[in-house]
Design an enzyme around this catalytic site. Structure first.
Site, mmCIF file in Angstrom:
data_model
loop_
_atom_site.group_PDB
_atom_site.id
_atom_site.type_symbol
_atom_site.label_atom_id
_atom_site.label_comp_id
_atom_site.label_asym_id
_atom_site.label_seq_id
_atom_site.Cartn_x
_atom_site.Cartn_y
_atom_site.Cartn_z
ATOM 1 N N ARG A 1 10.972 -0.901 12.891
ATOM 2 C CA ARG A 1 9.658 -0.972 13.175
ATOM 3 C C ARG A 1 9.500 -2.685 13.991
ATOM 4 O O ARG A 1 9.626 -3.589 13.557
ATOM 5 C CB ARG A 1 8.440 -1.788 11.749
ATOM 6 N N LYS B 1 1.375 -1.655 -0.092
ATOM 7 C CA LYS B 1 0.162 -0.393 -0.217
ATOM 8 C C LYS B 1 0.963 1.224 -0.022
ATOM 9 O O LYS B 1 0.475 2.285 -1.185
ATOM 10 C CB LYS B 1 -1.216 -0.335 1.213
ATOM 11 N N ARG C 1 -0.572 -10.162 13.520
ATOM 12 C CA ARG C 1 -1.581 -8.418 12.348
ATOM 13 C C ARG C 1 -2.433 -9.268 11.411
ATOM 14 O O ARG C 1 -3.230 -8.857 10.909
ATOM 15 C CB ARG C 1 -0.462 -7.534 11.615
ATOM 16 N N ARG D 1 -10.134 0.579 8.979
ATOM 17 C CA ARG D 1 -9.568 -1.176 9.268
ATOM 18 C C ARG D 1 -11.140 -2.132 9.706
ATOM 19 O O ARG D 1 -10.542 -3.270 10.060
ATOM 20 C CB ARG D 1 -8.258 -0.990 10.102
ATOM 21 N N ARG E 1 11.461 -6.334 4.289
ATOM 22 C CA ARG E 1 11.110 -4.788 4.742
ATOM 23 C C ARG E 1 12.147 -5.185 6.046
ATOM 24 O O ARG E 1 12.730 -4.189 5.988
ATOM 25 C CB ARG E 1 9.520 -4.575 4.646
#
Ligand code: AMP
Length: 191
Positions: free
Chosen positions: A135, A13, A146, A88, A127
């Site tokens: 993160r 995204k 998640r 969400r 990532r």
């Protein structure tokens, strides 16, 4: 033009939002980025949300809606914006519809990036390795939480937007360029 970019964590995204920002000159509103910025500055909001984010759960709807309402009212949103990571939950989507309609606005497109769970894990872990910014939630363990949260609380938004005729599903497992071109076509035609 108001766009919702929709998809599970790691669907791409953020990457696609960046491209839309430069192609259509509208800002990207990422609730995840806003919350991470609050955590970084150690604000009251940041202190409140840090543990929730680190665990991979969702921040409460009222807090998120306050942030979004304030951001949407800023000047650079007057020509539209891209929502990335919001809404969400169904209550967030319903509140967004009410908020927009109170301003005489509406969502133009919901772009859904469709990616298999197995691909997401690889993407998120790479990532985490590639990024200089660490993160806490880009780990295998938190990712599975998640994804569970996405499937339980966020995926039900798909039929919600389908009923409104807004949903456009894109195969998010194609190359970044191909995905970008397909999104561009949708947005260009429906401007
Ligand atoms: P993201 O960068 O979009 O993956 O968001 C990172 C984390 O921020 C999520 O796992 C949630 O804890 C929180 N978050 C971001 N956006 C929302 C939202 N719309 N509703 C609830 N929590 C959110």
């Amino acid at each position: 033009m108001i766009i919702v970019l929709f998809g599970p964590p790691g669907a791409g995204k953020g990457t696609q939002a960046n491209k839309i920002v430069s192609d259509f000159s509208i800002p990207q509103l990422s609730t995840g980025d806003m919350l991470r910025a609050a955590v970084q500055t150690g604000s009251e909001l940041g202190i409140k949300v840090k543990a929730i984010m680190d665990s991979g759960s969702l921040v409460d709807d009222a807090t998120i809606l306050d942030i979004i309402e304030a951001r949407i009212s800023e000047d650079n949103c007057s020509d539209g914006f891209i929502l990335d990571g919001f809404p969400r939950t169904i209550p967030q989507a319903e509140s967004l519809d009410k908020l927009l309609s109170s301003k005489g606005l509406h969502i133009d497109h919901v772009i859904v990036l469709d990616v298999d769970d197995s691909v997401l894990l690889d993407r998120i872990l790479s990532r985490a390795t590639a990024s200089t910014e660490v993160r806490q939630d880009d780990t295998a363990q938190v990712l599975s939480r998640r994804l569970k949260v996405y499937n339980e609380q966020t995926a039900p938004l798909l039929p919600y937007y389908e009923r409104q005729g807004l949903q456009r599903i894109i195969d998010g497992m194609q190359g970044i360029e191909e995905i970008g071109q397909q999104i561009y076509k949708i947005l260009q035609n429906g401007k």
